[in-house]
Scaffold this motif. Sequence first.
Motif, PDB file in Angstrom:
ATOM      1  N   TRP A  76       0.839  -1.204   0.000  1.00  0.00           N
ATOM      2  CA  TRP A  76       0.000   0.000   0.000  1.00  0.00           C
ATOM      3  C   TRP A  76       0.874   1.254   0.000  1.00  0.00           C
ATOM      4  N   LEU A  77       1.914   1.264   0.839  1.00  0.00           N
ATOM      5  CA  LEU A  77       2.809   2.422   0.882  1.00  0.00           C
ATOM      6  C   LEU A  77       3.485   2.630  -0.473  1.00  0.00           C
ATOM      7  N   ALA A  78       3.927   1.545  -1.088  1.00  0.00           N
ATOM      8  CA  ALA A  78       4.571   1.659  -2.399  1.00  0.00           C
ATOM      9  C   ALA A  78       3.607   2.243  -3.428  1.00  0.00           C
ATOM     10  N   ARG A  79       2.360   1.850  -3.359  1.00  0.00           N
ATOM     11  CA  ARG A  79       1.358   2.384  -4.284  1.00  0.00           C
ATOM     12  C   ARG A  79       1.129   3.877  -4.067  1.00  0.00           C
ATOM     13  N   THR A  85      11.414  -0.217   2.587  1.00  0.00           N
ATOM     14  CA  THR A  85      12.199  -1.349   3.061  1.00  0.00           C
ATOM     15  C   THR A  85      11.292  -2.120   4.011  1.00  0.00           C
ATOM     16  N   ALA A  86      11.046  -3.385   3.703  1.00  0.00           N
ATOM     17  CA  ALA A  86      10.100  -4.185   4.481  1.00  0.00           C
ATOM     18  C   ALA A  86      10.818  -5.413   5.022  1.00  0.00           C
ATOM     19  N   THR A  87      10.667  -5.652   6.323  1.00  0.00           N
ATOM     20  CA  THR A  87      11.408  -6.731   6.955  1.00  0.00           C
ATOM     21  C   THR A  87      10.494  -7.659   7.731  1.00  0.00           C
ATOM     22  N   ASP A  88      10.877  -8.938   7.756  1.00  0.00           N
ATOM     23  CA  ASP A  88      10.131  -9.915   8.539  1.00  0.00           C
ATOM     24  C   ASP A  88      11.073 -11.035   8.960  1.00  0.00           C
ATOM     25  N   ILE A  89      10.691 -11.756   9.999  1.00  0.00           N
ATOM     26  CA  ILE A  89      11.486 -12.877  10.489  1.00  0.00           C
ATOM     27  C   ILE A  89      11.253 -14.136   9.664  1.00  0.00           C
ATOM     28  N   SER A  90      10.136 -14.187   8.939  1.00  0.00           N
ATOM     29  CA  SER A  90       9.772 -15.382   8.176  1.00  0.00           C
ATOM     30  C   SER A  90      10.152 -15.232   6.707  1.00  0.00           C
ATOM     31  N   GLY A 105       2.442  -4.658  -9.181  1.00  0.00           N
ATOM     32  CA  GLY A 105       3.197  -3.749 -10.033  1.00  0.00           C
ATOM     33  C   GLY A 105       4.105  -2.797  -9.283  1.00  0.00           C
ATOM     34  N   VAL A 106       4.469  -3.132  -8.045  1.00  0.00           N
ATOM     35  CA  VAL A 106       5.325  -2.237  -7.255  1.00  0.00           C
ATOM     36  C   VAL A 106       6.593  -2.948  -6.776  1.00  0.00           C
ATOM     37  N   ALA A 107       6.968  -4.026  -7.424  1.00  0.00           N
ATOM     38  CA  ALA A 107       8.131  -4.804  -6.978  1.00  0.00           C
ATOM     39  C   ALA A 107       9.397  -3.951  -6.935  1.00  0.00           C
ATOM     40  N   ASP A 108       9.500  -2.974  -7.834  1.00  0.00           N
ATOM     41  CA  ASP A 108      10.708  -2.157  -7.891  1.00  0.00           C
ATOM     42  C   ASP A 108      10.753  -1.100  -6.797  1.00  0.00           C
ATOM     43  N   ARG A 109       9.683  -0.969  -5.998  1.00  0.00           N
ATOM     44  CA  ARG A 109       9.626   0.054  -4.957  1.00  0.00           C
ATOM     45  C   ARG A 109       9.769  -0.530  -3.557  1.00  0.00           C
ATOM     46  N   VAL A 110       9.925  -1.848  -3.448  1.00  0.00           N
ATOM     47  CA  VAL A 110      10.026  -2.477  -2.127  1.00  0.00           C
ATOM     48  C   VAL A 110      11.270  -3.350  -2.057  1.00  0.00           C
ATOM     49  N   ASP A 111      12.058  -3.138  -1.005  1.00  0.00           N
ATOM     50  CA  ASP A 111      13.229  -3.959  -0.724  1.00  0.00           C
ATOM     51  C   ASP A 111      12.876  -4.882   0.449  1.00  0.00           C
TER      52      ASP A 111
END
Length: 233
Positions: A76-79, A85-90, A105-111
């Motif tokens: 949502w933020l990328a849109r 930058t998004a992080t998770d333990i899983s 369509g936002v793969a290039d905006r999220v690491d």
Amino acid sequence: MSDQKTDTRNADATPGSATPGSSAAGSAEAFWDERYDQSDRLWSGEPNAALVRETEDLTPGSALDLGCGEGGDAIWLARQGWRVTATDISRVALARAAGHADQAGVADRVDWQHHDLGASFPAGSYDLVSAQFLHSLHEMPREQILRNAAAAVTEGGTLLIVGHMGFPAWETEPHPGVDFPSPQKVLASLDLPTGQWDVLVCDTHEHSLTAPDGEPSTRTNYTVKLRRRARRA
């Protein structure tokens, strides 16, 4: 530890914690990988309501999503124009989130980054740092993680912390080791330097949701929203 979003079975479930009645034995990473493996989608895919409400008026910049789960908030933020930058333990959740971002369509905006936030933390500074429902049945240095979150906010940036005030009403076997601090306690535990932050929101609110039996219910959550002051030239 980790995760966020809205459970597909009941709105506003306790992300970052176990399913009621489940065991928290073993590592947190193994627990969450196993939980995500049990279904094709654990959360609704929609962004958390508090995130939408508290960030709609912000100018998009760089954002850090702590406990991103299947990626609802990050996408949502990328849109909206954020670089996330998004992080998770899983790793299971991260792979699923990356797939959802590609579909959106936002793969290039999220690491997407893998972190056990009690052991490692994303590098850099951000205009927005979001910690949504960062609760856990596993031992987790939550206060230190949130202090690290505050330290990652750039001057003029925003720290947004949203959490539960307790287990849902239908939880018949609460876990006594899980701490649900008040927003005032969360704010105090950040140990912020005097004169460097503005408190924008520090309050509780009721959230409407559907219980597992299909009946309407509510759950009390809290929001802590802070802005780091820019230094004067």
